[in-house]
Design an enzyme around this catalytic site. Structure first.
Site, mmCIF file in Angstrom:
data_model
loop_
_atom_site.group_PDB
_atom_site.id
_atom_site.type_symbol
_atom_site.label_atom_id
_atom_site.label_comp_id
_atom_site.label_asym_id
_atom_site.label_seq_id
_atom_site.Cartn_x
_atom_site.Cartn_y
_atom_site.Cartn_z
ATOM 1 N N GLN A 91 31.039 46.623 30.838
ATOM 2 C CA GLN A 91 30.263 45.528 31.053
ATOM 3 C C GLN A 91 30.003 45.048 32.258
ATOM 4 O OE1 GLN A 91 31.895 42.477 27.775
ATOM 5 N NE2 GLN A 91 33.692 43.568 28.620
ATOM 6 N N VAL A 93 28.758 45.100 36.296
ATOM 7 C CA VAL A 93 27.066 45.416 36.754
ATOM 8 C C VAL A 93 27.210 46.097 38.305
ATOM 9 C CG1 VAL A 93 25.920 43.644 35.748
ATOM 10 C CG2 VAL A 93 27.031 43.131 38.006
ATOM 11 N N HIS A 109 25.259 45.785 30.274
ATOM 12 C CA HIS A 109 25.094 44.492 30.855
ATOM 13 C C HIS A 109 24.156 44.864 32.163
ATOM 14 C CE1 HIS A 109 28.379 42.130 28.697
ATOM 15 N NE2 HIS A 109 27.592 42.776 27.933
ATOM 16 N N GLY A 176 40.517 45.375 30.897
ATOM 17 C CA GLY A 176 40.161 44.097 31.898
ATOM 18 C C GLY A 176 38.935 43.465 31.404
ATOM 19 N N SER A 178 38.045 39.912 28.793
ATOM 20 C CA SER A 178 38.748 38.672 28.106
ATOM 21 C C SER A 178 38.228 38.838 26.589
ATOM 22 C CB SER A 178 38.175 37.502 28.675
ATOM 23 O OG SER A 178 36.693 37.323 28.649
ATOM 24 N N ALA A 220 45.670 46.805 35.896
ATOM 25 C CA ALA A 220 44.964 48.063 35.512
ATOM 26 C C ALA A 220 45.021 49.168 36.784
ATOM 27 C CB ALA A 220 43.288 48.011 35.229
HETATM 28 N N1 APR Z 1 44.078 44.175 35.484
HETATM 29 C C1 APR Z 1 43.678 44.220 34.165
HETATM 30 N N2 APR Z 1 43.360 43.067 33.609
HETATM 31 C C2 APR Z 1 42.694 42.201 34.578
HETATM 32 C C3 APR Z 1 43.145 42.332 35.972
HETATM 33 C C4 APR Z 1 43.539 43.488 36.384
HETATM 34 N N3 APR Z 1 44.183 43.566 37.631
HETATM 35 N N4 APR Z 1 42.693 41.107 36.371
HETATM 36 C C5 APR Z 1 41.788 40.279 35.725
HETATM 37 N N5 APR Z 1 42.204 40.958 34.410
HETATM 38 C C6 APR Z 1 41.875 40.499 33.168
HETATM 39 C C7 APR Z 1 41.792 38.993 32.768
HETATM 40 O O1 APR Z 1 43.007 38.917 32.080
HETATM 41 C C8 APR Z 1 40.487 38.784 31.891
HETATM 42 O O2 APR Z 1 41.072 38.975 30.491
HETATM 43 O O3 APR Z 1 40.128 40.675 32.872
HETATM 44 C C9 APR Z 1 39.468 40.039 32.198
HETATM 45 C C10 APR Z 1 38.219 39.391 32.737
HETATM 46 O O4 APR Z 1 37.682 38.630 32.140
HETATM 47 P P1 APR Z 1 36.496 38.074 32.132
HETATM 48 O O5 APR Z 1 36.340 37.220 33.624
HETATM 49 O O6 APR Z 1 35.836 37.031 31.012
HETATM 50 O O7 APR Z 1 35.285 39.205 32.475
HETATM 51 P P2 APR Z 1 34.635 40.245 31.233
HETATM 52 O O8 APR Z 1 35.476 39.974 30.092
HETATM 53 O O9 APR Z 1 34.245 41.694 32.071
HETATM 54 O O10 APR Z 1 33.165 39.232 30.898
HETATM 55 C C11 APR Z 1 32.167 39.626 30.021
HETATM 56 O O11 APR Z 1 30.825 37.965 30.118
HETATM 57 O O12 APR Z 1 29.556 36.633 31.514
HETATM 58 C C12 APR Z 1 29.589 37.952 30.911
HETATM 59 O O13 APR Z 1 28.217 39.413 31.528
HETATM 60 C C13 APR Z 1 29.468 38.805 31.984
HETATM 61 O O14 APR Z 1 30.037 41.087 31.787
HETATM 62 C C14 APR Z 1 30.489 40.051 31.696
HETATM 63 C C15 APR Z 1 31.019 39.513 30.372
#
Ligand code: APR
Length: 237
Positions: A91, A93, A109, A176, A178, A220
């Site tokens: 997901q 970029v 994405h 990683g 949400s 991670a």
């Molecule tokens: N190791 C593992 N997980 C991690 C770490 C880490 N070091 N740091 C953060 N996280 C987890 C957080 O707990 C969270 O659940 O990574 C996740 C990040 O979640 P988001 O910020 O929501 O990002 P993401 O899930 O990639 O968002 C999906 O939403 O806005 C759109 O296009 C955007 O691609 C993005 C999509």
């Protein structure tokens, strides 16, 4: 003989956090400082393209200076050494998977180092600034360039290939993310219905945890190298 025949990995912003890149929904996340509706929707781009271009132009140098971390490197090793296909769907970029050596990464994405011309449809590398004056190098028309990033309200990219991979996989690993943004958040269900084992790697349990068989908590950069080592050594487990 290895245990799995088709491994599919989905990554989100959390895998790039240890490379210094902001995630989206954490307390200091990207969307906290820049509301999604102003920089990441197709309506925002229609109403104020200059503002959206500025946002991504400012983000580019930060993304480009980041280096892949141990999690990206471990996935690249798994792709090279595991005796069955390992597909990476991201997901993100950023191109940290590619910088780590991964191949054929599916950017559903889009990618911040690309732009698309809305006149001729060509996608091109665009590491420098793109704005409302930029001309397309292919068709020559100015003012029709858009960051090749999938905004809310747009279709995802690579979905035919993604769907086929999910329906054939026997191991699905989410790292990683949400798990709140669909369709990506629904990929685990498709994999589960295809009979796959499903693993979730995150700092904390996510709201999308119903379809995951296993939840591995931790950073991670630590948990993924250990998991890859286990996959490569205990193939029969
Ligand atoms: N190791 C593992 N997980 C991690 C770490 C880490 N070091 N740091 C953060 N996280 C987890 C957080 O707990 C969270 O659940 O990574 C996740 C990040 O979640 P988001 O910020 O929501 O990002 P993401 O899930 O990639 O968002 C999906 O939403 O806005 C759109 O296009 C955007 O691609 C993005 C999509």
């Amino acid at each position: 003989m290895q245990k799995y025949h088709n491994i599919v990995i989905l990554t989100g912003a959390g895998i790039s956090a240890e490379s210094g890149l902001a995630t989206f929904r954490s307390s200091d996340g990207l969307w906290n400082n820049h509301p999604v509706e102003k920089v990441a929707t197709i309506e925002a781009f229609e109403q104020n393209p200059a503002y959206v271009h500025d946002f991504y132009n400012e983000l580019k140098p930060l993304v480009f200076q980041a280096r892949p971390n141990a999690a990206h490197l471990a996935l690249a090793r798994l792709q090279k050494e595991y005796p069955a296909p390992v597909s990476i769907i991201t997901q993100n970029v950023d191109t940290l998977h590619e910088k780590a050596g991964s191949e054929h990464v599916l950017h559903i994405h889009g990618q911040i180092d690309q732009a698309v011309c809305l006149n001729c449809g060509r996608v091109m590398q665009a590491s420098g600034d793109v704005d409302t004056e930029t001309s397309c190098p292919h068709c020559g028309i100015a003012g029709m360039m858009k960051p090749n990033i999938v905004f809310f309200g747009e279709n995802l990219l690579c979905m035919d290939e993604v769907d086929s991979l999910l329906r054939r996989c026997d191991l699905f690993v989410s790292i990683g993310t949400s798990g709140v943004v669909f369709p990506a958040a629904g990929f685990v269900q498709t994999a589960k219905y295809a009979g796959a084992e499903t693993y979730e790697f995150n700092l904390e349990p996510t709201s999308n945890n119903f379809y995951f068989d296993r939840h591995i908590m931790g950073k991670a950069g630590t948990t993924i190298p250990a998991f890859v080592e286990k996959l490569l050594t205990n193939r029969e487990n």
